[in-house]
Design a protein around this motif. Structure first.
Motif, PDB file in Angstrom:
ATOM      1  N   ARG A   1      13.140 -45.862  -3.178  1.00 40.71           N
ATOM      2  CA  ARG A   1      14.419 -45.207  -3.458  1.00 40.71           C
ATOM      3  C   ARG A   1      14.590 -43.987  -2.551  1.00 40.71           C
ATOM      4  O   ARG A   1      13.707 -43.659  -1.751  1.00 40.71           O
ATOM      5  CB  ARG A   1      14.528 -44.787  -4.928  1.00 40.71           C
ATOM      6  CG  ARG A   1      13.342 -44.000  -5.451  1.00 40.71           C
ATOM      7  CD  ARG A   1      13.691 -43.228  -6.708  1.00 40.71           C
ATOM      8  NE  ARG A   1      14.501 -42.068  -6.351  1.00 40.71           N
ATOM      9  CZ  ARG A   1      15.717 -41.808  -6.839  1.00 40.71           C
ATOM     10  NH1 ARG A   1      16.260 -42.594  -7.730  1.00 40.71           N
ATOM     11  NH2 ARG A   1      16.372 -40.731  -6.446  1.00 40.71           N
TER      12      ARG A   1
ATOM     13  N   PRO B   1      13.500 -32.750   6.067  1.00 39.61           N
ATOM     14  CA  PRO B   1      14.864 -32.941   5.559  1.00 39.61           C
ATOM     15  C   PRO B   1      15.397 -31.665   4.908  1.00 39.61           C
ATOM     16  O   PRO B   1      14.658 -30.905   4.281  1.00 39.61           O
ATOM     17  CB  PRO B   1      14.707 -34.035   4.488  1.00 39.61           C
ATOM     18  CG  PRO B   1      13.378 -34.667   4.740  1.00 39.61           C
ATOM     19  CD  PRO B   1      12.527 -33.584   5.341  1.00 39.61           C
TER      20      PRO B   1
ATOM     21  N   VAL C   1      -0.267 -43.250  -3.814  1.00 43.24           N
ATOM     22  CA  VAL C   1      -0.903 -42.608  -2.648  1.00 43.24           C
ATOM     23  C   VAL C   1      -2.014 -41.643  -3.034  1.00 43.24           C
ATOM     24  O   VAL C   1      -2.777 -41.210  -2.163  1.00 43.24           O
ATOM     25  CB  VAL C   1       0.132 -41.885  -1.745  1.00 43.24           C
ATOM     26  CG1 VAL C   1       1.120 -42.862  -1.144  1.00 43.24           C
ATOM     27  CG2 VAL C   1       0.833 -40.749  -2.488  1.00 43.24           C
TER      28      VAL C   1
ATOM     29  N   SER D   1       9.517 -30.657   4.679  1.00 42.29           N
ATOM     30  CA  SER D   1      10.771 -30.165   4.093  1.00 42.29           C
ATOM     31  C   SER D   1      11.142 -28.863   4.781  1.00 42.29           C
ATOM     32  O   SER D   1      10.266 -28.167   5.314  1.00 42.29           O
ATOM     33  CB  SER D   1      10.576 -29.908   2.591  1.00 42.29           C
ATOM     34  OG  SER D   1      11.665 -29.182   2.070  1.00 42.29           O
TER      35      SER D   1
ATOM     36  N   TYR E   1       8.799 -33.408  -6.565  1.00 39.90           N
ATOM     37  CA  TYR E   1       9.247 -32.016  -6.640  1.00 39.90           C
ATOM     38  C   TYR E   1       9.880 -31.673  -7.986  1.00 39.90           C
ATOM     39  O   TYR E   1       9.710 -30.577  -8.491  1.00 39.90           O
ATOM     40  CB  TYR E   1      10.226 -31.677  -5.495  1.00 39.90           C
ATOM     41  CG  TYR E   1      11.339 -32.686  -5.250  1.00 39.90           C
ATOM     42  CD1 TYR E   1      12.584 -32.544  -5.837  1.00 39.90           C
ATOM     43  CD2 TYR E   1      11.131 -33.778  -4.403  1.00 39.90           C
ATOM     44  CE1 TYR E   1      13.605 -33.461  -5.591  1.00 39.90           C
ATOM     45  CE2 TYR E   1      12.145 -34.695  -4.155  1.00 39.90           C
ATOM     46  CZ  TYR E   1      13.381 -34.533  -4.754  1.00 39.90           C
ATOM     47  OH  TYR E   1      14.376 -35.445  -4.514  1.00 39.90           O
TER      48      TYR E   1
HETATM   49  N1  LIG Z   1      15.918 -35.148  -1.349  1.00 39.97           N
HETATM   50  C1  LIG Z   1      15.808 -34.009  -0.663  1.00 39.97           C
HETATM   51  O1  LIG Z   1      16.771 -33.206  -0.613  1.00 39.97           O
HETATM   52  C2  LIG Z   1      14.522 -33.686   0.074  1.00 39.97           C
HETATM   53  C3  LIG Z   1      14.538 -32.561   0.932  1.00 39.97           C
HETATM   54  C4  LIG Z   1      13.369 -32.248   1.646  1.00 39.97           C
HETATM   55  C5  LIG Z   1      12.254 -33.067   1.526  1.00 39.97           C
HETATM   56  N2  LIG Z   1      12.274 -34.146   0.707  1.00 39.97           N
HETATM   57  C6  LIG Z   1      11.063 -34.979   0.656  1.00 39.97           C
HETATM   58  O2  LIG Z   1      11.418 -36.315   0.952  1.00 39.97           O
HETATM   59  C7  LIG Z   1      10.542 -37.209   0.285  1.00 39.97           C
HETATM   60  C8  LIG Z   1      11.358 -38.199  -0.539  1.00 39.97           C
HETATM   61  O3  LIG Z   1      12.133 -37.455  -1.462  1.00 39.97           O
HETATM   62  P1  LIG Z   1      13.320 -38.102  -2.316  1.00 39.97           P
HETATM   63  O4  LIG Z   1      14.301 -37.016  -2.575  1.00 39.97           O
HETATM   64  O5  LIG Z   1      13.766 -39.374  -1.720  1.00 39.97           O
HETATM   65  O6  LIG Z   1      12.525 -38.368  -3.676  1.00 39.97           O
HETATM   66  P2  LIG Z   1      12.719 -39.504  -4.802  1.00 39.97           P
HETATM   67  O7  LIG Z   1      12.096 -38.951  -6.035  1.00 39.97           O
HETATM   68  O8  LIG Z   1      14.131 -39.968  -4.847  1.00 39.97           O
HETATM   69  O9  LIG Z   1      11.818 -40.703  -4.253  1.00 39.97           O
HETATM   70  C9  LIG Z   1      10.434 -40.538  -4.095  1.00 39.97           C
HETATM   71  C10 LIG Z   1       9.749 -41.884  -4.176  1.00 39.97           C
HETATM   72  O10 LIG Z   1       8.339 -41.647  -4.075  1.00 39.97           O
HETATM   73  C11 LIG Z   1       7.690 -42.412  -5.060  1.00 39.97           C
HETATM   74  N3  LIG Z   1       6.424 -41.787  -5.443  1.00 39.97           N
HETATM   75  C12 LIG Z   1       6.230 -40.674  -6.192  1.00 39.97           C
HETATM   76  N4  LIG Z   1       4.920 -40.458  -6.381  1.00 39.97           N
HETATM   77  C13 LIG Z   1       4.260 -41.456  -5.717  1.00 39.97           C
HETATM   78  C14 LIG Z   1       2.895 -41.793  -5.547  1.00 39.97           C
HETATM   79  N5  LIG Z   1       1.908 -41.080  -6.129  1.00 39.97           N
HETATM   80  N6  LIG Z   1       2.581 -42.874  -4.795  1.00 39.97           N
HETATM   81  C15 LIG Z   1       3.553 -43.623  -4.239  1.00 39.97           C
HETATM   82  N7  LIG Z   1       4.879 -43.382  -4.390  1.00 39.97           N
HETATM   83  C16 LIG Z   1       5.222 -42.303  -5.131  1.00 39.97           C
HETATM   84  C17 LIG Z   1       8.662 -42.484  -6.233  1.00 39.97           C
HETATM   85  O11 LIG Z   1       8.383 -43.587  -7.098  1.00 39.97           O
HETATM   86  C18 LIG Z   1       9.999 -42.605  -5.507  1.00 39.97           C
HETATM   87  O12 LIG Z   1      10.358 -43.951  -5.280  1.00 39.97           O
HETATM   88  C19 LIG Z   1       9.599 -36.344  -0.545  1.00 39.97           C
HETATM   89  O13 LIG Z   1       8.395 -36.137   0.183  1.00 39.97           O
HETATM   90  C20 LIG Z   1      10.362 -35.040  -0.689  1.00 39.97           C
HETATM   91  O14 LIG Z   1       9.527 -33.944  -0.911  1.00 39.97           O
HETATM   92  C21 LIG Z   1      13.376 -34.469  -0.037  1.00 39.97           C
END
Ligand SMILES: NC(=O)c1ccc[n+]([C@@H]2O[C@H](COP(=O)([O-])OP(=O)(O)OC[C@H]3O[C@@H](n4cnc5c(N)ncnc54)[C@H](O)[C@@H]3O)[C@@H](O)[C@H]2O)c1
Length: 264
Positions: free
Chosen positions: A22, A188, A65, A146, A95
């Protein structure tokens, strides 16, 4: 195919995207597949990962992971099922539920977040780098950090973990350059991972919650220069750049894809 199209073409490459079920991970998986890569989508949520894999013509596997042995098995299985491992994207991260003032952060919150955001990145880098070195044809590792790595605001647990990811990236870039493995970090900015079109920002000042950390982030999002949240595919396009021949001479960088966040 014109030359520039060849530079971006990932046909024949195999990618593994963690947390690809996702959000940003789904956007990255879709973008890599659109560029021609065969993609292994891994996640805690196998059913959702399978749905993404079906959508992009890739494959899926369950992976936590934080489980070192499972990570080793997953990277080896990617190679055996898809014929190699050329690109690793360490996207899995957590987060929500880990922020707040320092004295409200429990040991469990700290350890749980760091086990996913930092231990998980290390385990996956180690397993994938080992395979890439043995293959002898270089590779790409892209770690999702991030903007919070250099512009804190979510809280000590998350911000610290993403700074660690940035420095792990630089250290590995230095070490793995001799094998032709480029290691870069994607940073991001606010990226819309819920349903619907990314919302616009700016205009009205945000409602103040009274929590200084939350208000800092809300203020910055409200002033985001591009005026809207990113779509996950915008992060995916930057990953295609870092995964492709377009970035052959790029390693050890921290690439903000942030709509101008870090100018604020
Ligand atoms: N959304 C933002 O604004 C944003 C900004 C900066 C950085 N990020 C980073 O981007 C990445 C993705 O974020 P997102 O917003 O899409 O998050 P999200 O919560 O929508 O998706 C994260 C995915 O990681 C999976 N996940 C969580 N723990 C896990 C584990 N132990 N092993 C395997 N999979 C696992 C979840 O099941 C989920 O499908 C993260 O590293 C987050 O810190 C997000």
């Amino acid at each position: 195919m014109n030359k520039a199209a060849e530079w971006i073409d990932l046909t024949g490459k195999v990618a593994h995207v963690t947390g690809g079920a996702r959000g940003i991970g789904r956007g990255i998986s879709r973008a890599l597949a659109m560029a021609g890569a065969k993609v292994m989508v891994s996640d805690l949520r196998l059913e959702d990962a399978q749905a993404v894999a079906t959508e992009i013509g890739g494959q899926a596997m369950a992976l936590d992971v934080t489980d070192r042995a499972a990570v080793d098995t997953a990277m080896a299985a990617t190679k055996s099922r898809l014929g190699g491992l050329d690109i690793l994207v360490n996207n899995a991260g957590v987060y929500i539920g880990y922020g707040g003032p320092v004295r409200s952060i429990t040991d469990e919150m700290w350890k749980t977040l760091w086990s996913v955001n930092v231990d998980g990145v290390f385990y996956c880098c180690r397993a994938a780098a080992s395979i890439m070195i043995d293959q002898g044809k270089g590779g790409r590792i892209i770690n999702v950090s991030s903007t919070q790595a250099v512009s804190p605001g979510v809280g000590v647990t998350y911000d610290g973990s993403k700074a660690a990811v940035m420095q792990i990236t630089k250290a590995l870039a230095l070490e793995l350059a001799q094998y032709g493995i480029n290691v870069n970090a994607l940073a991001p900015g606010p990226t819309w991972v819920r349903e619907g079109v990314p919302p616009k920002t700016g205009g009205q000042p945000p409602n103040r919650s009274g929590d200084p950390l939350a208000d800092t982030v809300a203020d910055r999002i409200a002033r985001l220069p591009v005026g809207h949240w990113a779509d996950p595919m915008e992060q995916g396009k930057a990953v295609v750049f870092l995964a492709s021949s377009m970035s052959d001479f790029v390693t050890g960088i921290y690439l903000p894809v942030d709509g101008g966040w870090l100018t604020l």
